[in-house]
Design a protein around this motif. Structure first.
Motif, PDB file in Angstrom:
ATOM      1  N   CYS A   1       1.060  -1.340  -0.199  1.00  0.00           N
ATOM      2  CA  CYS A   1       0.145   0.076  -0.058  1.00  0.00           C
ATOM      3  C   CYS A   1       1.359   1.585   0.212  1.00  0.00           C
ATOM      4  O   CYS A   1       2.048   1.517   0.791  1.00  0.00           O
ATOM      5  N   LYS A   2       0.580   2.267  -0.901  1.00  0.00           N
ATOM      6  CA  LYS A   2       1.187   3.803  -0.652  1.00  0.00           C
ATOM      7  C   LYS A   2       0.813   4.260   0.309  1.00  0.00           C
ATOM      8  O   LYS A   2      -0.767   4.292   0.820  1.00  0.00           O
ATOM      9  N   ALA A   3       1.051   5.045   0.422  1.00  0.00           N
ATOM     10  CA  ALA A   3       0.697   6.621   2.118  1.00  0.00           C
ATOM     11  C   ALA A   3       0.782   7.755   0.898  1.00  0.00           C
ATOM     12  O   ALA A   3       1.868   8.656   1.735  1.00  0.00           O
ATOM     13  N   PRO A   4      -0.766   8.418   0.394  1.00  0.00           N
ATOM     14  CA  PRO A   4      -0.686   9.168  -0.715  1.00  0.00           C
ATOM     15  C   PRO A   4      -0.509  10.031   0.209  1.00  0.00           C
ATOM     16  O   PRO A   4      -1.489  10.291   1.715  1.00  0.00           O
ATOM     17  N   PRO A   5      -0.844  11.407   0.051  1.00  0.00           N
ATOM     18  CA  PRO A   5      -0.665  12.803   0.418  1.00  0.00           C
ATOM     19  C   PRO A   5      -2.651  13.078   0.517  1.00  0.00           C
ATOM     20  O   PRO A   5      -2.702  12.852  -0.801  1.00  0.00           O
ATOM     21  N   VAL A   6      -3.034  13.327   1.728  1.00  0.00           N
ATOM     22  CA  VAL A   6      -3.937  14.104   1.312  1.00  0.00           C
ATOM     23  C   VAL A   6      -4.072  15.424   0.318  1.00  0.00           C
ATOM     24  O   VAL A   6      -3.851  16.158   0.265  1.00  0.00           O
ATOM     25  N   ALA A   7      -5.536  15.224  -0.291  1.00  0.00           N
ATOM     26  CA  ALA A   7      -5.591  16.170  -1.260  1.00  0.00           C
ATOM     27  C   ALA A   7      -5.314  18.154  -0.769  1.00  0.00           C
ATOM     28  O   ALA A   7      -5.536  18.012   0.635  1.00  0.00           O
ATOM     29  N   ALA A   8      -4.801  18.386  -1.163  1.00  0.00           N
ATOM     30  CA  ALA A   8      -4.782  19.599  -1.265  1.00  0.00           C
ATOM     31  C   ALA A   8      -5.897  20.812  -0.509  1.00  0.00           C
ATOM     32  O   ALA A   8      -6.881  20.771  -1.351  1.00  0.00           O
ATOM     33  N   GLY A   9      -6.565  21.318   0.296  1.00  0.00           N
ATOM     34  CA  GLY A   9      -7.074  22.362   0.625  1.00  0.00           C
ATOM     35  C   GLY A   9      -7.674  21.498   0.945  1.00  0.00           C
ATOM     36  O   GLY A   9      -9.500  21.276   0.558  1.00  0.00           O
ATOM     37  N   PHE A  10      -7.942  20.090   1.901  1.00  0.00           N
ATOM     38  CA  PHE A  10      -9.390  18.656   1.779  1.00  0.00           C
ATOM     39  C   PHE A  10     -10.032  19.962   3.223  1.00  0.00           C
ATOM     40  O   PHE A  10      -8.931  20.266   4.168  1.00  0.00           O
ATOM     41  N   ARG A  11     -11.453  19.529   3.375  1.00  0.00           N
ATOM     42  CA  ARG A  11     -11.887  19.505   4.469  1.00  0.00           C
ATOM     43  C   ARG A  11     -13.104  18.713   4.660  1.00  0.00           C
ATOM     44  O   ARG A  11     -13.416  18.779   3.438  1.00  0.00           O
ATOM     45  N   ASN A  12     -13.575  18.165   5.299  1.00  0.00           N
ATOM     46  CA  ASN A  12     -14.624  17.414   5.271  1.00  0.00           C
ATOM     47  C   ASN A  12     -15.762  17.842   4.832  1.00  0.00           C
ATOM     48  O   ASN A  12     -16.388  17.209   4.197  1.00  0.00           O
ATOM     49  N   ASP A  13     -16.047  18.911   5.483  1.00  0.00           N
ATOM     50  CA  ASP A  13     -17.201  19.276   4.457  1.00  0.00           C
ATOM     51  C   ASP A  13     -17.303  19.415   3.080  1.00  0.00           C
ATOM     52  O   ASP A  13     -18.560  19.582   2.343  1.00  0.00           O
ATOM     53  N   ARG A  14     -16.171  19.464   2.746  1.00  0.00           N
ATOM     54  CA  ARG A  14     -15.933  19.522   0.930  1.00  0.00           C
ATOM     55  C   ARG A  14     -16.545  18.345   0.202  1.00  0.00           C
ATOM     56  O   ARG A  14     -16.070  18.402  -1.021  1.00  0.00           O
ATOM     57  N   TYR A  15     -15.972  16.997   1.408  1.00  0.00           N
ATOM     58  CA  TYR A  15     -16.049  15.715   0.582  1.00  0.00           C
ATOM     59  C   TYR A  15     -17.422  15.075   1.091  1.00  0.00           C
ATOM     60  O   TYR A  15     -17.892  14.546   0.820  1.00  0.00           O
ATOM     61  N   ASN A  16     -18.039  15.364   2.672  1.00  0.00           N
ATOM     62  CA  ASN A  16     -19.134  15.384   3.120  1.00  0.00           C
ATOM     63  C   ASN A  16     -20.409  14.814   1.770  1.00  0.00           C
ATOM     64  O   ASN A  16     -20.325  16.224   0.665  1.00  0.00           O
ATOM     65  N   GLY A  17     -21.502  14.234   2.383  1.00  0.00           N
ATOM     66  CA  GLY A  17     -22.587  14.245   0.648  1.00  0.00           C
ATOM     67  C   GLY A  17     -22.063  12.975  -0.205  1.00  0.00           C
ATOM     68  O   GLY A  17     -21.377  12.109  -0.074  1.00  0.00           O
ATOM     69  N   LEU A  18     -22.916  13.286  -1.017  1.00  0.00           N
ATOM     70  CA  LEU A  18     -23.016  12.282  -2.303  1.00  0.00           C
ATOM     71  C   LEU A  18     -21.953  12.329  -3.555  1.00  0.00           C
ATOM     72  O   LEU A  18     -22.381  13.668  -4.064  1.00  0.00           O
ATOM     73  N   TRP A  19     -21.900  11.405  -3.813  1.00  0.00           N
ATOM     74  CA  TRP A  19     -20.475  11.407  -5.187  1.00  0.00           C
ATOM     75  C   TRP A  19     -21.322  10.324  -5.785  1.00  0.00           C
ATOM     76  O   TRP A  19     -21.642   9.488  -5.929  1.00  0.00           O
ATOM     77  N   TYR A  20     -21.161   9.963  -7.186  1.00  0.00           N
ATOM     78  CA  TYR A  20     -20.882   8.758  -8.170  1.00  0.00           C
ATOM     79  C   TYR A  20     -19.943   8.933  -8.516  1.00  0.00           C
ATOM     80  O   TYR A  20     -19.106   9.818  -9.323  1.00  0.00           O
ATOM     81  N   GLU A  21     -19.735   7.716  -8.441  1.00  0.00           N
ATOM     82  CA  GLU A  21     -18.053   6.769  -9.227  1.00  0.00           C
ATOM     83  C   GLU A  21     -18.332   6.963 -10.798  1.00  0.00           C
ATOM     84  O   GLU A  21     -19.205   5.836 -11.126  1.00  0.00           O
ATOM     85  N   VAL A  22     -17.715   7.590 -10.986  1.00  0.00           N
ATOM     86  CA  VAL A  22     -17.654   7.608 -12.416  1.00  0.00           C
ATOM     87  C   VAL A  22     -17.012   7.105 -13.753  1.00  0.00           C
ATOM     88  O   VAL A  22     -16.974   6.335 -14.341  1.00  0.00           O
ATOM     89  N   SER A  23     -15.388   6.237 -12.799  1.00  0.00           N
ATOM     90  CA  SER A  23     -14.573   5.112 -12.879  1.00  0.00           C
ATOM     91  C   SER A  23     -13.651   4.493 -11.577  1.00  0.00           C
ATOM     92  O   SER A  23     -13.788   5.966 -11.012  1.00  0.00           O
ATOM     93  N   LYS A  24     -13.023   3.530 -12.482  1.00  0.00           N
ATOM     94  CA  LYS A  24     -12.515   3.246 -10.965  1.00  0.00           C
ATOM     95  C   LYS A  24     -11.199   2.242 -11.786  1.00  0.00           C
ATOM     96  O   LYS A  24     -11.417   1.412 -12.879  1.00  0.00           O
ATOM     97  N   ALA A  25      -9.944   2.111 -10.815  1.00  0.00           N
ATOM     98  CA  ALA A  25      -9.050   0.383 -11.854  1.00  0.00           C
ATOM     99  C   ALA A  25      -9.022  -0.164 -10.529  1.00  0.00           C
ATOM    100  O   ALA A  25      -8.632   0.933  -9.099  1.00  0.00           O
ATOM    101  N   GLN A  26      -9.160  -1.707 -10.089  1.00  0.00           N
ATOM    102  CA  GLN A  26      -9.275  -1.830  -8.708  1.00  0.00           C
ATOM    103  C   GLN A  26      -9.165  -3.770  -8.950  1.00  0.00           C
ATOM    104  O   GLN A  26      -9.039  -4.047  -9.684  1.00  0.00           O
ATOM    105  N   THR A  27      -8.158  -3.417  -8.175  1.00  0.00           N
ATOM    106  CA  THR A  27      -7.034  -4.912  -7.610  1.00  0.00           C
ATOM    107  C   THR A  27      -8.806  -5.889  -8.362  1.00  0.00           C
ATOM    108  O   THR A  27      -9.568  -5.508  -7.258  1.00  0.00           O
ATOM    109  N   ALA A  28      -8.432  -7.937  -8.037  1.00  0.00           N
ATOM    110  CA  ALA A  28      -9.658  -8.813  -8.202  1.00  0.00           C
ATOM    111  C   ALA A  28      -9.880  -8.528  -6.551  1.00  0.00           C
ATOM    112  O   ALA A  28     -11.269  -8.551  -6.856  1.00  0.00           O
ATOM    113  N   GLY A  29      -9.200  -9.214  -6.001  1.00  0.00           N
ATOM    114  CA  GLY A  29      -9.583  -9.256  -4.848  1.00  0.00           C
ATOM    115  C   GLY A  29     -10.662  -8.590  -3.831  1.00  0.00           C
ATOM    116  O   GLY A  29     -11.129  -8.329  -3.285  1.00  0.00           O
TER     117      GLY A  29
END
Ligand SMILES: *[C@@H]1O[C@H](CO)[C@@H](O)[C@H](O)[C@H]1NC(C)=O
Length: 192
Positions: free
Chosen positions: A25-53
């Motif tokens: 696993c990588k330990a990337p930096p969190v998004a610049a300017g992250f605030r919980n209130d900017r992430y809360n609420g509904l999101w639509y997944e439009v694309s993903k890359a995912q391991t089989a497991g």
């Protein structure tokens, strides 16, 4: 007999070194300017890359959404992530799973769990604008078997080609896609 055992140990060591070296696993930096209130609420997944497991829950998903709800009694960023999708088609059965996001530190990085007592994944928002987010989750069993997913999330069921490309290229620049998995679009047309 003894030689066979040594060879087996040797090969096991090589394969472990390979698995750990290539895909922990990588330990990337969190998004610049992250605030919980900017992430809360509904999101639509439009694309993903995912391991089989890592895809056990989402394998057949279309119309996938993630609804981030802060735990009302919490003072520390604990939230629930209500994952919802439909099986195979927009008319398919709902397949919902509620994850818990806990131990937020720093803001934008949580531990995500789905079942009490089960191992938790690291869950990081690495990219966040008013309309697009990139969420990286990753778990590793004994440092050997690593599963990760990179989700491209949009506030609307569609995303512009430019916004999607910018989000994916930022995720790739962080080196998160250690197994060079392809990004697949999530079906959202006909869902809403
Ligand atoms: C699944 O989640 C969606 C969106 O939150 C909700 O509308 C639906 O009723 C849920 N279905 C089930 C079976 O839990």
């Amino acid at each position: 007999m003894k030689a066979t055992l040594l060879v087996q140990i040797f090969l096991l060591d090589i394969s472990q070194a390979f698995i750990v070296g290539s895909s922990s696993c990588k330990a990337p930096p969190v998004a610049a300017g992250f605030r919980n209130d900017r992430y809360n609420g509904l999101w639509y997944e439009v694309s993903k890359a995912q391991t089989a497991g890592g895809a056990y829950f989402e394998k057949d998903c279309v119309c996938t959404t993630i609804d981030i709800q802060p735990v009302t009694s919490a003072t520390n960023g604990d939230s629930t992530a209500i994952n919802s999708c439909r099986k195979l088609a927009p008319s398919g059965d709902f397949m919902n799973a509620t994850g818990t996001l806990s131990s937020e530190s720093p803001a934008g990085h949580w531990k995500e769990g789905f079942f009490p007592g089960a191992p938790k994944a690291d869950y990081t928002i690495v990219y966040l604008t008013d309309t697009v987010a990139v969420e990286y989750d990753c778990s590793s069993f004994l440092g050997l078997f690593t599963n990760y997913c990179i989700h491209i999330l949009s506030r609307t069921p569609t995303i512009s080609t430019e916004d999607e490309a910018a989000a994916i290229s930022y995720a790739e620049s962080l080196g998160l896609n250690t197994q060079n998995l392809p990004f697949h679009k999530t079906l959202q047309a006909g869902c809403w």
